[in-house]
Write an enzyme that holds these catalytic residues in place. Structure first.
Site, PDB file in Angstrom:
ATOM      1  N   GLU A  53       0.823  -1.214   0.000  1.00  0.00           N
ATOM      2  CA  GLU A  53       0.000   0.000   0.000  1.00  0.00           C
ATOM      3  C   GLU A  53       0.863   1.272   0.000  1.00  0.00           C
ATOM      4  O   GLU A  53       0.660   2.180   0.798  1.00  0.00           O
ATOM      5  CB  GLU A  53      -0.952  -0.012   1.197  1.00  0.00           C
ATOM      6  CG  GLU A  53      -1.906  -1.194   1.186  1.00  0.00           C
ATOM      7  CD  GLU A  53      -2.942  -1.151   2.292  1.00  0.00           C
ATOM      8  OE1 GLU A  53      -4.085  -1.589   2.055  1.00  0.00           O
ATOM      9  OE2 GLU A  53      -2.616  -0.666   3.392  1.00  0.00           O
TER      10      GLU A  53
ATOM     11  N   GLU B 188      -6.764  -7.322  -1.547  1.00  0.00           N
ATOM     12  CA  GLU B 188      -7.478  -7.226  -0.274  1.00  0.00           C
ATOM     13  C   GLU B 188      -8.928  -6.842  -0.525  1.00  0.00           C
ATOM     14  O   GLU B 188      -9.249  -5.668  -0.723  1.00  0.00           O
ATOM     15  CB  GLU B 188      -6.830  -6.214   0.680  1.00  0.00           C
ATOM     16  CG  GLU B 188      -5.483  -6.650   1.225  1.00  0.00           C
ATOM     17  CD  GLU B 188      -4.951  -5.715   2.297  1.00  0.00           C
ATOM     18  OE1 GLU B 188      -5.734  -4.885   2.826  1.00  0.00           O
ATOM     19  OE2 GLU B 188      -3.745  -5.814   2.613  1.00  0.00           O
TER      20      GLU B 188
END
Length: 823
Positions: free
Chosen positions: A184, A253
């Site tokens: 991320e 995710e």
């Protein structure tokens, strides 16, 4: 939440062929459509299970349940701080045995996605980085910084080499088909500009240069350099496209729920919305989905980050914190996975032809060109839906036959703090710089002299102490007496304690116990964020006005006396004199250690400690840390939850005005048959006599399915790949392992209404419904009831669409005790 499942996306399976895979030495590549394993495009369904958040004894069962739920891949982060707690000293034992975990994945017959990071976020302490890393000279995290890159490369190389040595990459015959570097990074990259761009290019080149033989992934990083695949994280990813046309569309995710923070509510994501998001992602050309989390588990010890993240990391996942299947989420997704797999060859062979079927409806038709095709019929209407039949189950915490015996107590000795202090200096120090996170606790100790002529000593208003902290909590003691506490929150770590204090003439000792509740795990250069009492510390109400104590001499003591004596271990606990009998349970004093013994209860149901009678602290069983506990009451908006519309964590909240976390998981593998040592450290004061060991049980199971519902058993492939659909839907009831169906509370074939716990007969009802279901199900761990006129002897209402609704209770096979109480 409604107990029957409602799906906004119906999948019409027209032509299908399913290809399985075996974990033999293979090539893993990719093209624009999918990951290719041995040259075959695959739609891969994955689920996150983090090895340190459960025990090795739980791993195989968790992974098998994931496989049974239709998963192909197990995804896990690698947690640097548990593996290298100090430079060059490694720990791969017990819950940290990464190799054993990956081999268990292989044993069960699934693939693995190893997300090395080594930054993981994950609501994990310090985002997975070891705290010592912060103190390497010249260190700056996650940027074009040589000390950081050297350390990161060293750990990444070590993990990769470990996997290679055990032949665990798919190119060696192992289960690892994907690896992730960084995590991320998109927001950091934008904030850092050129330095971030240089770093992410270096990270990609470094990872690819390790020659694992499998593709590398970067999530939430649009600029992932070739050949690294960029992937999406979020509640929805159907609008995502990779940064190059020749890369597959991956969702690393798919958030199955949300994390919990002390003082916050429990967040639930309706499975209807999650399934819709996943199906829409596949419909739009996605070929890899990972549920974060599929099993969330427990933040044992001091591993929770945030700060203020709870010990429970349940995440509303399909497999709950304790390892039990959560229905309807697990079953609904299992049916979706089966439907997707039946369409796999058509989905990976072509792009869809999209046809409008109305204002809110579309058809996406995929064709392989070899007679195989699949169609998605998508309904985007926010109020009009179609019902999907799955099982619903309800969990409850129930008493065990084990009692906590012979409570004893030991108090922290506040009076001798100055004598025991590890250092004295002028001014206030940042907490982590002193503790290096060896303990949650740091004492700040100073003194103040009060002139006998002060007005407040002669009946005037008491002075007020003001203490400003950077986080996360503080307990104030004046001359050894508790004077009050103040706490921050995850959203606002900084706070100020303000309270009147009792002082006497002469020298007064001020002792401030500063507490960290997990170190931050996300945020721009969070390694620079401050914790502890940084001031000012002010004393108001003296005759000469305000007195600033910030820059006088302060003594510091890292940790608690009980920690230094290791009272949590059997040997340490026996090294001090404890107070026994009724005085122990009547103490209710702050900063108190308690111990008792307990025998392991019968059965195999998961166990937990009910800590509702306590305040805030930590708890251990046989020297193993169960984690932090805190009876912080949840504030939020717990209105009715609807799956329709866009989901956000604030949308479906539970537990308002109740402790955020009342029960704390005790793994059965940590228990001996008898004489298990339970140690509790209570910061505020609580009633240990009311602590109890409880068991988590599936107590009620329901099913509600229409006679034409296409359950996964309705589909098969025969002959030359030609499908056959069996138009006989079934109701499936299943209790937990070790339990059986003891009562059928409701059964109706016809037009019943309501939801689990409140079913009602409709105008159409087969009179023998209850009798038929009892005959099929009573005494069984699980049962299947075919929904047909033949099963019930006659059609109770011809020309009407009928349903079968059933509610049953489960009981323990060993005790025969029915479990009906509601959680």
């Amino acid at each position: 939440m409604e107990t029957h499942s409602v799906s906004k996306l119906l999948i019409l399976l027209l032509m299908v062929l399913y290809h399985g895979s075996e974990l033999t030495q293979c090539s893993v590549t990719y093209d624009k459509k999918a990951i290719l394993i041995n040259g075959q495009r695959r739609i891969l369904i994955s689920g996150s299970i983090h090895y340190p958040r459960s025990t090795p004894e739980m791993w195989e069962d968790l992974i098998q349940k994931a496989k049974d739920g239709g998963l192909d891949v197990i995804d896990t982060y690698v947690f640097w701080n548990v593996h290298e707690p100090s430079p060059g000293n490694y720990n791969f034992e017990g819950r940290n045995d990464l190799v054993r975990f990956i081999k268990t994945v292989q044993k069960v017959g699934l693939y693995a996605h190893l997300r090395i990071g080594p930054y993981v976020c994950a609501e994990w302490n310090f985002g997975g980085f070891p705290v010592w890393l912060k103190y390497v000279p010249g260190m700056s995290f996650r940027t074009d910084n040589e000390p950081f890159k050297t350390a990161m490369q060293g750990f990444t190389q070590k993990i990769v080499q470990m996997m290679k040595n055990e032949r665990l990459f798919a190119s060696q015959g192992g289960p690892i088909i994907l690896s992730q570097i960084e995590n991320e990074y998109g927001p950091e990259s934008k904030a850092l500009g050129a330095a971030g761009h240089a770093y992410i290019n270096w990270a990609a080149k470094m990872a690819v240069g390790l020659n694992t033989g499998v593709p590398w992934v970067m999530c939430k990083e649009d600029d992932a350099p070739d050949p690294v695949i960029n992937a999406c994280n979020g509640f929805y990813c159907d609008a995502f496209s990779p940064n190059k046309a020749y890369k597959p569309t991956m969702w690393t995710e798919a958030w199955s729920g949300w994390f919990t923070e002390f003082g916050g509510t429990i967040h639930q994501r309706p499975v209807q919305d999650l399934a819709f998001g996943v199906a829409r992602f596949i419909q739009k050309g996605g070929s890899y989905i990972n549920y974060y989390m599929y099993h969330g588990g427990t933040n044992f010890g001091r591993t929770a980050g945030g700060p203020f993240i709870t010990t429970s990391y349940d995440y509303d996942a399909p497999i709950d914190e304790y390892g039990l299947i959560r229905q309807p989420k697990y079953g609904h997704l299992k049916e979706l996975h089966r439907a997707i797999k039946l369409c796999e060859q058509a989905l990976v062979s072509s792009d869809p032809v999209v046809t409008s079927l109305g204002t809110y409806q579309q058809a996406h038709v995929f064709s392989s060109g070899r007679g195989r095709c699949a169609a998605f019929l998508a309904n985007y209407h926010t109020t009009s839906a179609a019902r999907v039949g799955v099982q619903t189950s309800q969990m409850q915490m129930l008493p065990t036959d084990s009692e906590l015996l012979s409570w004893e107590t030991y108090g922290e000795d506040i009076s001798s703090l100055v004598d025991q202090s590890s250092m004295t200096t002028v001014g206030l120090l940042e907490q982590v710089n002193v503790t290096r996170d060896s303990s949650d606790y740091l004492w700040y100790i100073t003194s103040v002299d009060v002139n006998p002529s002060e007005s407040f000593l002669r009946g005037g208003q008491k002075p007020t102490l003001s203490v400003q902290s950077a986080g996360h909590a503080v307990h104030v003691f004046i001359n050894g007496q508790y004077s009050g506490s103040t706490f921050g929150t995850r959203e606002q770590r900084q706070f100020t304690f303000t309270g009147s204090v009792t002082l006497h003439a002469g020298t007064n000792k001020i002792a401030l116990l500063s507490i960290a509740v997990g170190l931050p795990n996300v945020g721009f250069h969070y390694e620079t964020w401050k914790t502890g009492i940084l001031g000012p510390v002010l004393l108001h109400g003296l005759d000469k006005g305000q007195r600033d104590l910030s820059w006088q001499k302060w003594s510091y003591q890292v940790g608690l006396k009980g920690e230094a004596m290791n009272l949590v271990s059997p040997n340490g606990a026996s090294s001090v004199d404890w107070i026994r009998g009724s005085l122990a349970t009547q103490s209710h004093q702050p900063l108190t250690w308690y111990k008792a013994y307990i025998n392991a209860p019968k059965g195999n149901e998961p166990l937990a400690l009910d800590m509702q009678s306590m305040g805030k602290g930590q708890v251990w069983i046989n020297g193993q840390s169960i984690g932090r506990y805190w009876m912080a009451y949840a504030k939020g908006n717990c209105n009715t939850c609807s799956y329709s519309g866009t989901f956000r964590p604030t949308k479906c909240q539970l537990g308002c005005d109740q402790p955020t976390q009342r029960w704390y998981h005790v793994p059965r593998s940590w228990l001996k048959p008898t004489q298990n040592l339970l140690v509790v450290f209570e910061e505020l004061g609580g009633d240990v006599s009311k602590i109890s060991l409880v068991r988590r049980s599936v107590t009620r199971v329901c099913a509600d399915t229409s006679e034409h519902h296409p359950t996964i058993e309705n589909f098969s492939t025969e002959g030359h790949g030609e499908p056959k659909m069996l138009h006989q839907a079934k109701v499936h009831l299943r209790c937990a392992v070790g339990e059986s169906i003891s009562t059928i509370k409701f059964a109706s074939f016809g037009t019943p209404s309501g939801t689990c716990g409140s079913f009602q007969k409709g105008t159409c009802h087969a009179p023998n419904s209850l009798e038929v279901v009892k005959k099929k199900c009573m005494g069984q761990e699980s049962c299947l009831v075919t929904i047909s006129n033949t099963t019930f002897g006659a059609d109770p209402c011809p020309a009407m669409l009928k349903r079968l609704s059933v509610e049953a209770t489960c009981s323990s096979v060993s005790t025969g005790t029915e479990t009906n109480s509601r959680r």
